[in-house]
Design a protein around this motif. Sequence first.
Motif, PDB file in Angstrom:
ATOM      1  N   ALA A   1     -41.300 -22.409 -75.860  1.00 20.95           N
ATOM      2  CA  ALA A   1     -41.621 -22.982 -74.547  1.00 20.95           C
ATOM      3  C   ALA A   1     -42.984 -22.496 -74.063  1.00 20.95           C
ATOM      4  O   ALA A   1     -43.776 -23.271 -73.497  1.00 20.95           O
ATOM      5  CB  ALA A   1     -40.532 -22.610 -73.537  1.00 20.95           C
ATOM      6  N   ILE A   2     -43.279 -21.210 -74.308  1.00 18.93           N
ATOM      7  CA  ILE A   2     -44.587 -20.679 -73.926  1.00 18.93           C
ATOM      8  C   ILE A   2     -45.692 -21.401 -74.672  1.00 18.93           C
ATOM      9  O   ILE A   2     -46.718 -21.779 -74.090  1.00 18.93           O
ATOM     10  CB  ILE A   2     -44.648 -19.159 -74.193  1.00 18.93           C
ATOM     11  N   GLN A   3     -45.498 -21.629 -75.951  1.00 17.87           N
ATOM     12  CA  GLN A   3     -46.509 -22.332 -76.750  1.00 17.87           C
ATOM     13  C   GLN A   3     -46.708 -23.759 -76.227  1.00 17.87           C
ATOM     14  O   GLN A   3     -47.828 -24.287 -76.243  1.00 17.87           O
ATOM     15  CB  GLN A   3     -46.086 -22.356 -78.211  1.00 17.87           C
ATOM     16  N   THR A   4     -45.633 -24.369 -75.748  1.00 19.70           N
ATOM     17  CA  THR A   4     -45.720 -25.732 -75.219  1.00 19.70           C
ATOM     18  C   THR A   4     -46.580 -25.799 -73.961  1.00 19.70           C
ATOM     19  O   THR A   4     -47.388 -26.723 -73.800  1.00 19.70           O
ATOM     20  CB  THR A   4     -44.310 -26.271 -74.912  1.00 19.70           C
ATOM     21  N   VAL A   5     -46.415 -24.828 -73.059  1.00 15.00           N
ATOM     22  CA  VAL A   5     -47.157 -24.884 -71.783  1.00 15.00           C
ATOM     23  C   VAL A   5     -48.505 -24.186 -71.868  1.00 15.00           C
ATOM     24  O   VAL A   5     -49.320 -24.313 -70.933  1.00 15.00           O
ATOM     25  CB  VAL A   5     -46.336 -24.287 -70.623  1.00 15.00           C
ATOM     26  N   ASP A   6     -48.763 -23.468 -72.962  1.00 16.21           N
ATOM     27  CA  ASP A   6     -50.027 -22.751 -73.090  1.00 16.21           C
ATOM     28  C   ASP A   6     -51.129 -23.675 -73.587  1.00 16.21           C
ATOM     29  O   ASP A   6     -51.879 -23.359 -74.513  1.00 16.21           O
ATOM     30  CB  ASP A   6     -49.847 -21.560 -74.037  1.00 16.21           C
ATOM     31  N   GLN A   7     -51.209 -24.854 -72.973  1.00 18.13           N
ATOM     32  CA  GLN A   7     -52.201 -25.876 -73.300  1.00 18.13           C
ATOM     33  C   GLN A   7     -52.793 -26.399 -71.995  1.00 18.13           C
ATOM     34  O   GLN A   7     -52.054 -26.789 -71.096  1.00 18.13           O
ATOM     35  CB  GLN A   7     -51.558 -27.040 -74.070  1.00 18.13           C
ATOM     36  N   ASN A   8     -54.086 -26.398 -71.912  1.00 18.22           N
ATOM     37  CA  ASN A   8     -54.769 -26.759 -70.672  1.00 18.22           C
ATOM     38  C   ASN A   8     -54.801 -28.274 -70.450  1.00 18.22           C
ATOM     39  O   ASN A   8     -55.412 -29.002 -71.232  1.00 18.22           O
ATOM     40  CB  ASN A   8     -56.201 -26.220 -70.713  1.00 18.22           C
ATOM     41  N   PRO A   9     -54.159 -28.766 -69.356  1.00 14.00           N
ATOM     42  CA  PRO A   9     -54.199 -30.199 -69.074  1.00 14.00           C
ATOM     43  C   PRO A   9     -55.326 -30.607 -68.104  1.00 14.00           C
ATOM     44  O   PRO A   9     -55.526 -31.784 -67.841  1.00 14.00           O
ATOM     45  CB  PRO A   9     -52.840 -30.436 -68.413  1.00 14.00           C
ATOM     46  N   LEU A  10     -56.041 -29.600 -67.556  1.00 12.71           N
ATOM     47  CA  LEU A  10     -57.058 -29.903 -66.551  1.00 12.71           C
ATOM     48  C   LEU A  10     -58.164 -30.753 -67.157  1.00 12.71           C
ATOM     49  O   LEU A  10     -58.645 -30.480 -68.262  1.00 12.71           O
ATOM     50  CB  LEU A  10     -57.644 -28.603 -65.996  1.00 12.71           C
ATOM     51  N   GLY A  11     -58.556 -31.775 -66.434  1.00  7.12           N
ATOM     52  CA  GLY A  11     -59.554 -32.717 -66.924  1.00  7.12           C
ATOM     53  C   GLY A  11     -58.949 -34.049 -67.291  1.00  7.12           C
ATOM     54  O   GLY A  11     -59.659 -35.036 -67.496  1.00  7.12           O
TER      55      GLY A  11
ATOM     56  N   THR B   1     -55.024 -23.208 -76.018  1.00  6.83           N
ATOM     57  CA  THR B   1     -55.675 -24.408 -76.530  1.00  6.83           C
ATOM     58  C   THR B   1     -55.758 -25.443 -75.419  1.00  6.83           C
ATOM     59  O   THR B   1     -55.283 -25.225 -74.296  1.00  6.83           O
ATOM     60  CB  THR B   1     -54.900 -24.977 -77.745  1.00  6.83           C
ATOM     61  N   LEU B   2     -56.366 -26.553 -75.759  1.00 10.16           N
ATOM     62  CA  LEU B   2     -56.520 -27.668 -74.822  1.00 10.16           C
ATOM     63  C   LEU B   2     -55.515 -28.757 -75.162  1.00 10.16           C
ATOM     64  O   LEU B   2     -55.216 -28.992 -76.338  1.00 10.16           O
ATOM     65  CB  LEU B   2     -57.944 -28.219 -74.942  1.00 10.16           C
ATOM     66  N   LYS B   3     -54.971 -29.384 -74.150  1.00  6.65           N
ATOM     67  CA  LYS B   3     -54.212 -30.617 -74.376  1.00  6.65           C
ATOM     68  C   LYS B   3     -55.264 -31.721 -74.408  1.00  6.65           C
ATOM     69  O   LYS B   3     -55.714 -32.210 -73.374  1.00  6.65           O
ATOM     70  CB  LYS B   3     -53.201 -30.834 -73.247  1.00  6.65           C
ATOM     71  N   TYR B   4     -55.676 -32.109 -75.616  1.00  8.70           N
ATOM     72  CA  TYR B   4     -56.871 -32.931 -75.768  1.00  8.70           C
ATOM     73  C   TYR B   4     -56.719 -34.330 -75.188  1.00  8.70           C
ATOM     74  O   TYR B   4     -57.533 -34.774 -74.380  1.00  8.70           O
ATOM     75  CB  TYR B   4     -57.242 -33.030 -77.261  1.00  8.70           C
ATOM     76  N   ASN B   5     -55.709 -35.037 -75.612  1.00  2.50           N
ATOM     77  CA  ASN B   5     -55.550 -36.415 -75.184  1.00  2.50           C
ATOM     78  C   ASN B   5     -55.114 -36.439 -73.722  1.00  2.50           C
ATOM     79  O   ASN B   5     -54.099 -35.846 -73.350  1.00  2.50           O
ATOM     80  CB  ASN B   5     -54.495 -37.099 -76.067  1.00  2.50           C
ATOM     81  N   VAL B   6     -55.891 -37.139 -72.886  1.00  3.78           N
ATOM     82  CA  VAL B   6     -55.630 -37.099 -71.443  1.00  3.78           C
ATOM     83  C   VAL B   6     -54.301 -37.761 -71.073  1.00  3.78           C
ATOM     84  O   VAL B   6     -53.632 -37.347 -70.120  1.00  3.78           O
ATOM     85  CB  VAL B   6     -56.792 -37.752 -70.651  1.00  3.78           C
TER      86      VAL B   6
ATOM     87  N   MET C   1     -63.317 -27.479 -72.583  1.00  2.16           N
ATOM     88  CA  MET C   1     -63.216 -26.248 -73.382  1.00  2.16           C
ATOM     89  C   MET C   1     -63.497 -25.035 -72.502  1.00  2.16           C
ATOM     90  O   MET C   1     -62.882 -23.979 -72.651  1.00  2.16           O
ATOM     91  CB  MET C   1     -64.207 -26.283 -74.550  1.00  2.16           C
ATOM     92  N   PHE C   2     -64.440 -25.207 -71.586  1.00  2.06           N
ATOM     93  CA  PHE C   2     -64.803 -24.106 -70.694  1.00  2.06           C
ATOM     94  C   PHE C   2     -63.620 -23.698 -69.816  1.00  2.06           C
ATOM     95  O   PHE C   2     -63.301 -22.514 -69.707  1.00  2.06           O
ATOM     96  CB  PHE C   2     -66.000 -24.508 -69.815  1.00  2.06           C
ATOM     97  N   THR C   3     -62.964 -24.681 -69.176  1.00  2.54           N
ATOM     98  CA  THR C   3     -61.844 -24.337 -68.298  1.00  2.54           C
ATOM     99  C   THR C   3     -60.662 -23.791 -69.103  1.00  2.54           C
ATOM    100  O   THR C   3     -59.912 -22.945 -68.610  1.00  2.54           O
ATOM    101  CB  THR C   3     -61.387 -25.550 -67.466  1.00  2.54           C
ATOM    102  N   THR C   4     -60.508 -24.260 -70.341  1.00  2.00           N
ATOM    103  CA  THR C   4     -59.442 -23.726 -71.198  1.00  2.00           C
ATOM    104  C   THR C   4     -59.639 -22.237 -71.417  1.00  2.00           C
ATOM    105  O   THR C   4     -58.697 -21.438 -71.283  1.00  2.00           O
ATOM    106  CB  THR C   4     -59.435 -24.458 -72.552  1.00  2.00           C
ATOM    107  N   SER C   5     -60.863 -21.846 -71.739  1.00  2.00           N
ATOM    108  CA  SER C   5     -61.181 -20.433 -71.943  1.00  2.00           C
ATOM    109  C   SER C   5     -61.087 -19.648 -70.640  1.00  2.00           C
ATOM    110  O   SER C   5     -60.558 -18.536 -70.607  1.00  2.00           O
ATOM    111  CB  SER C   5     -62.579 -20.295 -72.539  1.00  2.00           C
ATOM    112  N   GLU C   6     -61.584 -20.227 -69.572  1.00  2.00           N
ATOM    113  CA  GLU C   6     -61.630 -19.546 -68.274  1.00  2.00           C
ATOM    114  C   GLU C   6     -60.232 -19.201 -67.766  1.00  2.00           C
ATOM    115  O   GLU C   6     -60.031 -18.159 -67.129  1.00  2.00           O
ATOM    116  CB  GLU C   6     -62.358 -20.438 -67.262  1.00  2.00           C
TER     117      GLU C   6
END
Length: 441
Positions: A201-211, A235-240, A225-230
């Motif tokens: 579950a942690i791995q599922t939510v540990d993806q940045n949806p911002l953007g 990782t990033l949730k790439y597909n919007v 990528m910047f906000t993901t690191s910040e």
Amino acid sequence: MVSDYYLIKVSTSTNKMKLWDKGISIDKKIEQFTVGNDRDIDIHIAKYDVIASQAHAKMLHKIGILSAEELQQLLNGLTVLETQIEAGTFVIEPQFEDVHSKIEFALTESLGDVGKKIHTARSRNDQVLVALHLYYKAHLNVVKEKTRTLFDTLLKLADTHKYKVLPGYTHLQVAMPSSFGLWFSAYAELMIDDVYVLNAAIQTVDQNPLGSAAGYGSSFPIDRMFTTSEMNFATLKYNVVAAQMGRGKNERTIAAALGGLSNTLARFAMDICLYMSQNFGFISFPDELTTGSSIMPHKKNPDVFELIRGKCNKIQALQTEMILITNNLPSGYHRDFQLLKEHSISAFQDIMAILDIFNYAIQQIIIKNIDINSDLYKYLFTVDNINTLVVGGLSFRDAYQKIGQEVEAGTYKPDTSKQHTHAGSIHNLCLDDIREKFPKS
């Protein structure tokens, strides 16, 4: 929900503050129904909305939307709000629809036009989504830590009471010899399985949806990528679109993880209630941990563990609720998602309290001496009797029938001399191996 990720007009009226306000009045009954109790629920995610807003502001400066001075003003304003949230003085008044509108209003009130820029390239959709991702990630890790604490307590109890015999049951019928060491360490090892699912579950939510904005991205050249690191996402949730479709899926995954842990704790609580009853009488607790009856002065009720059992069963029902709310929704945002927050957040509050009180109470358990030679328990050793005959050369089936006939004839005498030496049995608990299995992260 009407969304717009461009610069928006912020109403400073004392009567209303909505991120989608276009100056058109809305029916009060409709407003009350659609807002619901979001203001109360959103207090729990206020901290995380501020964290996301700080990262977003830094990104807007990086791509040239905000000047260095504007960025510093926004960061200062957000720090003030962060301090209020930590101090418990942050309030979402009735004129605000949710935490997001309150934060933007507060920034605009203190900073003027600079405050109005914070919503650039953002929608309330990804604003609430990223705040929830951060909330879920943080609280899943807290649940893991509290689970580890209880795990350690149970292994310590297992070691302390490893030689204390406990009757084992199948179908609630006397079955085979067990021990308190085996009982405590059984639930400890089951919690390792629960942590495996918590980690998923942690791995599922540990993806940045911002953007992802309203679910279809932005024409601004934002740096995701910047906000993901910040924000320290893995990782990033790439597909919007996928990012927005995570709403509901995240909650179903979390509900399954919390439900699995709750199942373990509910079963453990049931064992405790059973073993405390006079008909079993295997364990007890200090008087101050139990409750009495209004008319029966002899009662020592295990209310704590009954409530743990009930609350855990309630949490297990959450997954069904999440599925029914979301299972037939098409892609894109839908207001149904608003209904996911309340009970998801409530489940986190409950499971953390349950883990704390369980760990506190179980350390005070009183293990009673059980007369294993009582006629109540003489059939615990029938399998050991069979095994003795098999070692002597008789086939298992013949040995089984011989002992069975002795039981029927009333001539059976238990063989209590056997040692169970294989890994994971009552005389070889493998506590160090179980401890080593617990996930390191």
